[in-house]
Design a protein around this motif. Structure first.
Motif, PDB file in Angstrom:
ATOM      1  N   ALA A 372       0.912  -1.240  -0.048  1.00  0.00           N
ATOM      2  CA  ALA A 372       0.022   0.005  -0.048  1.00  0.00           C
ATOM      3  C   ALA A 372       0.872   1.077   0.103  1.00  0.00           C
ATOM      4  CB  ALA A 372      -0.867  -0.062   1.145  1.00  0.00           C
ATOM      5  N   HIS A 373       2.010   1.414   0.729  1.00  0.00           N
ATOM      6  CA  HIS A 373       2.726   2.385   0.870  1.00  0.00           C
ATOM      7  C   HIS A 373       2.038   3.495   1.491  1.00  0.00           C
ATOM      8  CE1 HIS A 373       5.843   0.646  -1.198  1.00  0.00           C
ATOM      9  NE2 HIS A 373       5.389   0.329  -2.492  1.00  0.00           N
ATOM     10  N   ASN A 413      -1.321  -4.093   3.712  1.00  0.00           N
ATOM     11  CA  ASN A 413      -0.571  -3.903   2.524  1.00  0.00           C
ATOM     12  C   ASN A 413      -1.191  -4.941   1.490  1.00  0.00           C
ATOM     13  OD1 ASN A 413       1.682  -2.183   2.591  1.00  0.00           O
ATOM     14  ND2 ASN A 413       2.311  -3.562   4.327  1.00  0.00           N
ATOM     15  N   THR A 416      -5.624  -3.730   0.224  1.00  0.00           N
ATOM     16  CA  THR A 416      -6.092  -2.601  -0.578  1.00  0.00           C
ATOM     17  C   THR A 416      -7.014  -2.955  -2.014  1.00  0.00           C
ATOM     18  OG1 THR A 416      -4.099  -2.490  -1.934  1.00  0.00           O
ATOM     19  CG2 THR A 416      -4.307  -1.166   0.235  1.00  0.00           C
ATOM     20  N   ASN A 438      -4.673   1.801  -3.600  1.00  0.00           N
ATOM     21  CA  ASN A 438      -3.483   2.223  -4.048  1.00  0.00           C
ATOM     22  C   ASN A 438      -3.383   3.586  -5.003  1.00  0.00           C
ATOM     23  OD1 ASN A 438      -0.446   2.336  -4.717  1.00  0.00           O
ATOM     24  ND2 ASN A 438      -0.329   0.425  -3.497  1.00  0.00           N
ATOM     25  N   TYR A 441      -2.992   2.870  -9.054  1.00  0.00           N
ATOM     26  CA  TYR A 441      -3.773   2.140  -9.803  1.00  0.00           C
ATOM     27  C   TYR A 441      -4.012   2.681 -11.412  1.00  0.00           C
ATOM     28  CZ  TYR A 441      -7.747   5.660  -9.608  1.00  0.00           C
ATOM     29  OH  TYR A 441      -8.502   6.715  -9.955  1.00  0.00           O
TER      30      TYR A 441
END
Ligand code: TEU
Ligand code: CA
Length: 541
Positions: A372-373, A413, A416, A438, A441
């Motif tokens: 995901a960051h 993570n 998402t 995310n 995308y």
């Protein structure tokens, strides 16, 4: 492959329904959403779909806390939606596997409501109750989602055991009534047409009754004295001779135990999920999953070689990098930069899919979705993450470290929403998604991947086709090549003189091969020097 071992040539695709596809705009994925994507999954070529839980649940642990095993939570749809999905899956030649979560129920399950109502309720012994010791918890054991494993019940003045959240009380499998109720429920799902089960933490159902056996998080609870007895009883009562696929999720399972769990003549399970390779970046002497140590390709090769050789003649391996509990491999141990993401995802897919065992693809892995960051704690949803973040200060852990650790290894993570296309919310929902989509995308989505012949998607299609078309992939022996090499993950598969050789550079460096490779390329380009994340496969007849 026949009725009893078809699953050795199969590829399983895991769906986490909450994040897969939303059909009614409430921001949460659902069963009709899954049904709408069956053609995409059939096109990928997978044989089996495994659904994470969609049963009635208060959603404390996103459905792994079940309050009615034989009904569907309205969030996900109805039993009719489920029966329609099963029929539509079968119509496309695929099979459907349910997630069996029977180490524990929700505290809102009627069984627990009864059990906790009085000391002499007939279901009191369906759960694990203990008196306080010196006015406090019976033992100091910690739960997987923070805090003690013991929760005080005011109503009956006793503690009950919960290895996971306090809304997930452990069932007492020592009680034959519990076992009979579980088997009856499993048989009911087989009558609905399902083709097998993924069994949640199934090696925890037989616990060391004195709660001894080491201070590993699951030490006292895993691989207890009656585990084989219970699995063999379940096999007799539910599973045997029905051509099903079964996989047991087993924290703390060793190769030696896996040989016992999966040896066909023992009639227990087809295969298990080991956690050993997933813990290679966890400090073994540390305080748990958040205590990070560096990953090395060499450690990964040593561990997987041990499992490949250990189950080569006995039993069977599952093969996975990803699931709903693990960060996405291309971000975790690969390279998810714009320059390297596609090759890195392809290299990990190649290494996994051509080993000996049944491969599992986690939703979005087939087109290279990344972790995901996230940058803020408020973006996280998982109670495992939020509970740890809440207790971190009293453990002397800084918020900076918490954000770093959960950013690297948090379960969200993997949770998402699946990125279907470049429309709003990646085509996952027309509403407000339950967790952020995310931001990558627009570039990383299924539609773009299906349209690009060089995408991760088409590479996964080829890998799956190789398993379906090449006996050496299913039944060949396994031998690691250059096991000391720090960047190359290479091995051979051999059957009746046919040799498949897999070579992957799992690093950011350019690497010269230490030796020559026989055969002609059947995937990728054969080379003596590999660019970062380059992989190829040769076949010698
Ligand atoms: O996971 C079991 C499990 O051990 C993981 O939760 C693991 O401890 C954690 O993810 C650290 O990486 C199963 C399910 O897959 C998980 O989603 C559930 O939360 C858990 O059991 C309880 O049902
Ligand atoms: Ca929905």
């Amino acid at each position: 492959l026949g009725k009893d071992d078809w699953w050795k040539g199969a590829v399983v695709y895991q769906i986490y329904p909450r994040s897969f596809a939303d059909s009614n705009g409430d921001g949460i994925g659902d069963i009709p959403g899954i049904t709408s994507k069956l053609d995409y999954l059939a096109d990928l070529g997978v044989d089996v779909l495994w659904l994470s839980p969609v049963y009635k649940s208060p959603q404390d642990d996103n459905g792994y806390d079940i309050s009615d095993y034989q009904d569907i939570d309205p969030l996900f749809g109805t039993l009719d939606d489920m029966r329609h999905l099963i029929n539509e899956t079968h119509a496309r030649g695929m099979k459907l596997v349910m997630d069996l979560v029977v180490n524990h129920t929700s505290d809102e399950h009627p069984w627990f409501v009864e059990s906790s109502s009085s000391l002499d309720n007939p279901k009191r012994d369906w759960y694990i109750w203990r008196d306080a010791v010196d006015g406090r918890e019976p033992t100091d054991h910690q739960a997987a989602f923070s805090g003690s494993v013991w929760q005080w019940n005011e109503n009956t003045q006793q503690y009950f055991l919960h290895i996971f959240s306090k809304k997930q009380p452990d069932l007492n499998w020592e009680n034959p009534e519990v076992r009979a109720a579980v088997y009856s429920m499993m048989n009911w799902w087989l009558e609905q047409g399902v083709d097998g089960f993924r069994m949640d933490v199934i090696n925890l159902i037989s616990k060391h009754q004195d709660f001894s056996a080491g201070d590993d998080l699951f030490g006292p609870w895993m691989n207890g004295p009656r585990i084989h007895e219970f699995l063999q009883e379940m096999n007799r009562e539910v599973l045997r001779d029905k051509g099903l696929i079964t996989v047991g999720e087993m924290p703390g399972c060793t190769v030696e135990l896996a040989q016992q769990y999966t040896a066909p003549e023992r009639h227990e399970l087809n295969m298990v999920f080991t956690f050993e390779h997933m813990d290679l970046d966890t400090n073994p002497e540390g305080y748990g999953k958040w205590d990070l140590v560096p990953f090395t390709v060499k450690a990964l090769k040593e561990n997987l070689n041990k499992w490949q050789k250990g189950l080569e003649q006995v039993g069977w391996n599952s093969l996975y990098w990803n699931n709903h509990d693990q960060p996405r491999i291309v971000s975790r141990w690969g390279n998810d930069s714009a320059e390297h993401r596609v090759n890195s995802a392809k290299a990990f897919g190649t290494v996994l899919h051509l080993m000996r065992g049944t491969p599992y693809v986690y939703q979005g892995e087939e087109f290279g979705m990344t972790s995901a960051h996230f940058t803020k704690l408020s973006q996280y949803r998982d109670l495992e993450t939020l509970n740890w973040a809440a207790e971190a200060p009293e453990m002397g852990i800084s918020e900076d470290y918490v954000l770093k650790a959960v950013g690297y290894k948090g379960r969200d993570n993997a949770r998402t929403p699946v990125q279907w296309d470049d429309s709003v919310n990646a085509g996952f929902t027309s509403g407000e998604p339950w967790i952020s989509v995310n931001t990558n995308y627009p570039e990383i989505n299924a539609a773009a991947a299906v349209a690009d012949a060089d995408s991760v998607f088409h590479h996964y299609q080829k890998l799956i086709a190789m398993r379906h078309g090449m006996d050496v992939v299913v039944n060949g022996s396994f031998d690691m090549l250059w096991i000391e090499h720090e960047q190359l993950f290479a091995y051979t598969r051999e059957l009746n003189g046919r040799i498949l050789t897999v070579v992957a550079n799992l690093s950011n460096d350019t690497v010269e091969l230490p030796g020559s490779v026989s055969g002609d390329a059947v995937l990728g380009v054969k080379a003596d020097v590999l660019a970062p994340w380059q992989a190829f496969v040769t076949l010698q007849n």
